[in-house]
Design an enzyme around this catalytic site. Structure first.
Site, PDB file in Angstrom:
ATOM      1  N   GLY A  51      30.335 -19.728 -21.390  1.00 13.16           N
ATOM      2  CA  GLY A  51      30.423 -18.251 -21.401  1.00 13.16           C
ATOM      3  C   GLY A  51      29.346 -17.495 -21.738  1.00 13.16           C
ATOM      4  O   GLY A  51      29.661 -16.286 -21.919  1.00 13.16           O
ATOM      5  N   TRP A  53      26.742 -16.440 -20.055  1.00 12.12           N
ATOM      6  CA  TRP A  53      26.528 -15.514 -18.847  1.00 12.12           C
ATOM      7  C   TRP A  53      27.471 -14.328 -18.959  1.00 12.12           C
ATOM      8  O   TRP A  53      27.190 -13.307 -18.712  1.00 12.12           O
ATOM      9  CB  TRP A  53      26.207 -16.304 -17.782  1.00 12.12           C
ATOM     10  N   ASP A  71      34.968 -22.296 -13.516  1.00 15.19           N
ATOM     11  CA  ASP A  71      34.353 -23.547 -14.004  1.00 15.19           C
ATOM     12  C   ASP A  71      35.351 -24.792 -14.152  1.00 15.19           C
ATOM     13  O   ASP A  71      36.647 -24.351 -14.131  1.00 15.19           O
ATOM     14  CB  ASP A  71      33.790 -23.348 -15.265  1.00 15.19           C
ATOM     15  N   ASP A  89      37.657 -26.057  -9.246  1.00 13.30           N
ATOM     16  CA  ASP A  89      36.484 -26.541  -8.868  1.00 13.30           C
ATOM     17  C   ASP A  89      35.943 -25.674  -7.764  1.00 13.30           C
ATOM     18  O   ASP A  89      36.728 -25.135  -6.664  1.00 13.30           O
ATOM     19  CB  ASP A  89      36.936 -27.805  -8.237  1.00 13.30           C
ATOM     20  N   LYS A 153      20.686 -20.635  -9.717  1.00 15.44           N
ATOM     21  CA  LYS A 153      19.889 -21.769 -10.383  1.00 15.44           C
ATOM     22  C   LYS A 153      19.475 -22.667  -9.325  1.00 15.44           C
ATOM     23  O   LYS A 153      20.343 -23.181  -8.529  1.00 15.44           O
ATOM     24  CB  LYS A 153      20.495 -22.240 -11.418  1.00 15.44           C
TER      25      LYS A 153
HETATM   26  C1  LIG Z   1      24.702 -24.819 -17.407  1.00 20.36           C
HETATM   27  S1  LIG Z   1      26.602 -24.745 -17.322  1.00 20.36           S
HETATM   28  C2  LIG Z   1      26.631 -23.080 -17.231  1.00 20.36           C
HETATM   29  C3  LIG Z   1      26.474 -22.263 -18.324  1.00 20.36           C
HETATM   30  C4  LIG Z   1      26.786 -20.767 -18.497  1.00 20.36           C
HETATM   31  N1  LIG Z   1      25.812 -19.877 -17.456  1.00 20.36           N
HETATM   32  C5  LIG Z   1      26.805 -20.065 -19.630  1.00 20.36           C
HETATM   33  O1  LIG Z   1      25.783 -19.200 -19.748  1.00 20.36           O
HETATM   34  O2  LIG Z   1      27.611 -20.462 -20.625  1.00 20.36           O
HETATM   35  C6  LIG Z   1      26.767 -25.449 -15.895  1.00 20.36           C
HETATM   36  C7  LIG Z   1      28.287 -25.416 -15.472  1.00 20.36           C
HETATM   37  O3  LIG Z   1      28.625 -25.767 -14.113  1.00 20.36           O
HETATM   38  C8  LIG Z   1      30.009 -26.186 -14.204  1.00 20.36           C
HETATM   39  N2  LIG Z   1      30.452 -27.098 -12.941  1.00 20.36           N
HETATM   40  C9  LIG Z   1      29.587 -28.173 -12.551  1.00 20.36           C
HETATM   41  N3  LIG Z   1      30.232 -28.469 -11.196  1.00 20.36           N
HETATM   42  C10 LIG Z   1      31.276 -27.733 -10.904  1.00 20.36           C
HETATM   43  C11 LIG Z   1      32.085 -27.307  -9.832  1.00 20.36           C
HETATM   44  N4  LIG Z   1      32.278 -28.053  -8.880  1.00 20.36           N
HETATM   45  N5  LIG Z   1      33.076 -26.264  -9.860  1.00 20.36           N
HETATM   46  C12 LIG Z   1      32.893 -25.295 -10.952  1.00 20.36           C
HETATM   47  N6  LIG Z   1      32.104 -25.405 -12.109  1.00 20.36           N
HETATM   48  C13 LIG Z   1      31.162 -26.690 -12.134  1.00 20.36           C
HETATM   49  C14 LIG Z   1      30.258 -27.258 -15.341  1.00 20.36           C
HETATM   50  O4  LIG Z   1      31.262 -27.684 -15.754  1.00 20.36           O
HETATM   51  C15 LIG Z   1      29.149 -26.430 -16.401  1.00 20.36           C
HETATM   52  O5  LIG Z   1      29.928 -25.835 -17.310  1.00 20.36           O
END
Ligand SMILES: C[S@@+](CC[C@H](N)C(=O)[O-])C[C@H]1O[C@@H](n2cnc3c(N)ncnc32)[C@H](O)[C@@H]1O
Length: 201
Positions: A51, A53, A71, A89, A153
């Site tokens: 969370g 961002w 997420d 998802d 990203k």
């Molecule tokens: C680097 S983290 C994000 C950090 C976030 N921007 C923050 O500042 O807290 C990447 C996120 O992508 C999510 N993720 C990966 N595959 C996903 C999907 N298919 N659907 C939704 N979220 C996904 C992971 O669960 C993870 O929490």
């Protein structure tokens, strides 16, 4: 092999300043440079947990804006009126469901900091990243307003150039940006695509 977490100055700063992730500083830098997120905006954040961002976006949009964070991992409540979170998802969620959460016809900005679970097997991982990217792009095409901004990203790899070219066909400008807070974090960069073209709706 266990996950190695670099406890650098941004990690310590996030802890001290109450941000849930050091990645918050990456978005702050992107915002400082591009001024993409404005007061009153409706924003969609893909891959929002834990969370960090969402905290930054919530501050930028103020009381009249709304940010929807999605997420597969639940986001612990942020207790901000302008933040809505969903556990789902992105590969299976419909854009209409996301827009319904914001009660808006379209988003002003879509941000995506998604990192897939990687297996270490190159072909498998490239296929996974490709599948996620297609889902993200579907949502952006359907849910981002014309002239809207998309922050993604991305990682260097064989698909990097074709993706930039595809984004250039959908947006007026695409900038590759590497925030200081992203230094030393693999080969990640952020693609800031501004001015979604009308024809892509
Ligand atoms: C680097 S983290 C994000 C950090 C976030 N921007 C923050 O500042 O807290 C990447 C996120 O992508 C999510 N993720 C990966 N595959 C996903 C999907 N298919 N659907 C939704 N979220 C996904 C992971 O669960 C993870 O929490």
């Amino acid at each position: 092999m266990g996950r190695f977490i670099v406890k650098d100055s941004f990690y310590e700063r996030a802890k001290k300043e109450g941000y849930r992730a050091r990645s918050a500083y990456k978005l702050m830098e992107i915002q400082k440079r591009f001024h993409a997120i404005k007061a009153g905006h409706k924003v969609l954040d893909l891959g929002a947990a834990p969370g960090g961002w969402l905290q930054v976006i919530s501050q930028q949009i103020g009381g009249k804006g709304i940010v929807v964070g999605i997420d597969i991992t639940p986001v612990a409540p942020l207790n901000q009126d302008n933040v809505v979170t969903m556990t789902a998802d992105i590969r299976t969620i419909s854009t209409d469901e996301l827009l319904a959460q914001a009660a808006a016809p379209a988003f002003d900005v879509v941000t995506c900091d998604i990192a897939p679970n990687l297996s270490g097997i190159r072909d498998v991982d490239e296929a996974r990243i490709g599948e996620l990217y297609e889902s993200v792009l579907r949502i952006v095409k359907e849910g981002l307003k014309p002239s809207g901004v998309f922050i993604l990203k991305s990682f260097f790899g064989p698909e990097f150039k074709p993706r930039i070219n595809e984004l250039r066909s959908l947006f007026s400008s695409v900038t590759v940006y590497k925030p200081d807070a992203s230094r030393g974090v693999s080969s990640e960069v952020y693609l800031v695509s501004m001015g979604k073209k009308q024809t892509t709706v």
